[in-house]
Design an enzyme around this catalytic site. Structure first.
Site, PDB file in Angstrom:
ATOM      1  N   LYS A 226      61.578  44.657  31.636  1.00  0.00           N
ATOM      2  CA  LYS A 226      60.785  45.351  30.608  1.00  0.00           C
ATOM      3  C   LYS A 226      61.541  46.484  29.940  1.00  0.00           C
ATOM      4  O   LYS A 226      62.582  46.919  30.418  1.00  0.00           O
ATOM      5  CB  LYS A 226      59.456  45.827  31.217  1.00  0.00           C
ATOM      6  N   ARG A 260      55.651  40.133  39.706  1.00  0.00           N
ATOM      7  CA  ARG A 260      55.796  39.079  38.696  1.00  0.00           C
ATOM      8  C   ARG A 260      57.166  39.196  38.046  1.00  0.00           C
ATOM      9  O   ARG A 260      57.469  40.225  37.443  1.00  0.00           O
ATOM     10  CB  ARG A 260      54.678  39.269  37.665  1.00  0.00           C
TER      11      ARG A 260
END
Ligand code: 7PM
Length: 282
Positions: A226, A260
């Protein structure tokens, strides 16, 4: 600490790894790998999924909506056409524990009918009909915090108190889920790293992750590749593995139960090391 996902059970006393399977032609870090000339290639997806399971993933998260800012809005039919056949193949051919990353009631219902075991909704069942559909499936749901909408959420996000805001939002969505007939033992929560949050917001949430864990619901986190890592490490998306592992370890050490990720093998190794240190079990 065993948690039931449809016909599967997972031991959440150790951190479990969820593999991302993005079935979108344009995803932010792994887009288009299962498409050519606009056509979905089930055989490629099955091969990737088999690899993830062999590498130690315990959940496969299948998503057909691109949440990337600026991505084209996917119609319901398009999302159904992408997701449902994939869920069916992963369940029937691999016997996998499949999570469906969707906000749409119809996608929840049809995926559940094909054997999905978890509903992962970045909109925390806020779309019309989503609470009722999720309740109808009888499946567990992951409720995630997001401020704003994917298209615009990173335009100057602001909070009074990031942790309190996220916690209060999740508590409200848990209450709404309960009212709709989804009991506490079918609920997981996720602070939604990167969803309407600055670097400082994301870091504060990571520091306070133990307080989220303390609510008593299993916690899922998505930190893989991210943009926090873009800011911290100044690396492009294909060079964020080391940073992603650092975040995965920090989250798991804070009590996160499901991580995840895109990079399954490396994350599973990191979680094995952590489990060995914490539990003296190899
Ligand atoms: C653009 C923006 C592309 C965001 C991809 C993303 C999560 C999730 C996603 C998460 C849960 C990504 C995200 N992130 N579901 N779906 N938690 N529960 O980086 O953090 O994969 S999509």
């Amino acid at each position: 600490m065993s948690f039931t996902f449809g016909s599967h059970k997972l031991d959440l006393s150790r951190p479990q790894v969820m593999a991302i399977l993005n079935i979108t032609p344009d995803s932010f870090s792994d887009g288009g790998q299962y498409f050519s000339s606009g056509k979905l290639h089930l055989d490629h997806i099955l091969r990737a999924a088999e690899d993830y399971l062999a590498q130690g993933a315990s959940i496969l998260d299948v998503g057909g909506e691109s949440t990337r800012p600026g991505a084209r809005i996917v119609s319901e039919q398009e999302e159904l056409d992408r997701v449902v056949p994939v869920v069916e193949a992963l369940v029937n051919r691999l016997g996998a524990l499949v999570s469906v990353d969707t906000s749409r009631p119809q996608v929840m219902l049809e995926s559940a009918a094909k054997g999905a075991s978890l509903i992962n909704d970045i909109r925390a069942l806020q779309l019309e009909g989503a609470l009722a559909a999720a309740a109808d499936t009888g499946l567990p749901v992951c409720l995630m915090h997001m401020q704003g909408q994917p298209q615009t959420m990173q335009h100057n996000p602001e909070y009074d108190d990031i942790f309190a805001d996220v916690r209060d939002f999740l508590q409200q969505r848990i209450e709404a889920a309960n009212q709709a007939g989804i009991p506490d033992d079918k609920i997981l929560v996720d602070p939604g790293f990167g969803f309407g949050k600055t670097l400082e917001h994301n870091l504060a949430l990571l520091r306070q992750l133990p307080d989220l864990v303390a609510l008593g619901f299993p916690v899922l986190v998505g930190l893989s590749r991210k943009s926090v890592l873009a800011t911290i490490t100044d690396r492009p998306v294909d060079q964020r593995l080391a940073g992603s592992l650092a975040l995965a370890i920090l989250a798991a050490q804070s009590g996160a139960n499901i991580i995840r990720v895109h990079d399954v093998a490396a994350t599973v190794d990191a979680m094995k090391v952590l489990a060995a240190v914490n539990l003296s079990i190899i």
